[in-house]
Design an enzyme around this catalytic site. Sequence first.
Site: not given
Length: 187
Positions: A12, A86
């Site tokens: 990201h 994550e």
Amino acid sequence: MSKYPDLFVLRHGETEWNTQGKFQGRKDSPLTENGKSQARKQNEILKQVPDAPSRVYASPQERAKRTARLATSPHHEVIHDDRLMEIAFGQWEGATKDFIREQIDCSYESYHWYFRSPGGENFEDFCGRVDSFLKEQVEPAIIVTHGVTSLVLRGLWLGLDLDTLLRLPRTQGCVFHLANGVETILS
């Protein structure tokens, strides 16, 4: 040669917490203007790939979802998969690098502490969920995920041990192309 299909892995774009040196884990922080620019750069990179995959997977966390929308063509459907989230950093989510350095009992530079946060995920559990996702892949795909998740996913694809995979690049704004048993960074 890898036993997995070719993958294009994107981390990201930069977030506000990235600029503040804070670890996000399962918490979220919005993309900065630079982070949005990085995602648009990833889009330009992918446009240059002949026969780029149309299958796109992304973490359901907002920073990855936003990056996926900016980095892939609007006609691509993005499939969100929790296994691409994550690592859970537990009590260290939102903590700064300096705070974590004071808490750990190993070298900060070794990054083994990623898997030792109080209340967070250990390596075996984290690796298990990422490996589960990877084993289901049967065709080339674009994967939009996070820093540590990207390291482990790419490391498993490349057949690396923990120490070696933790030394892989974790750059934002590029595309990690996994093909023919090697990783190439497209920038």
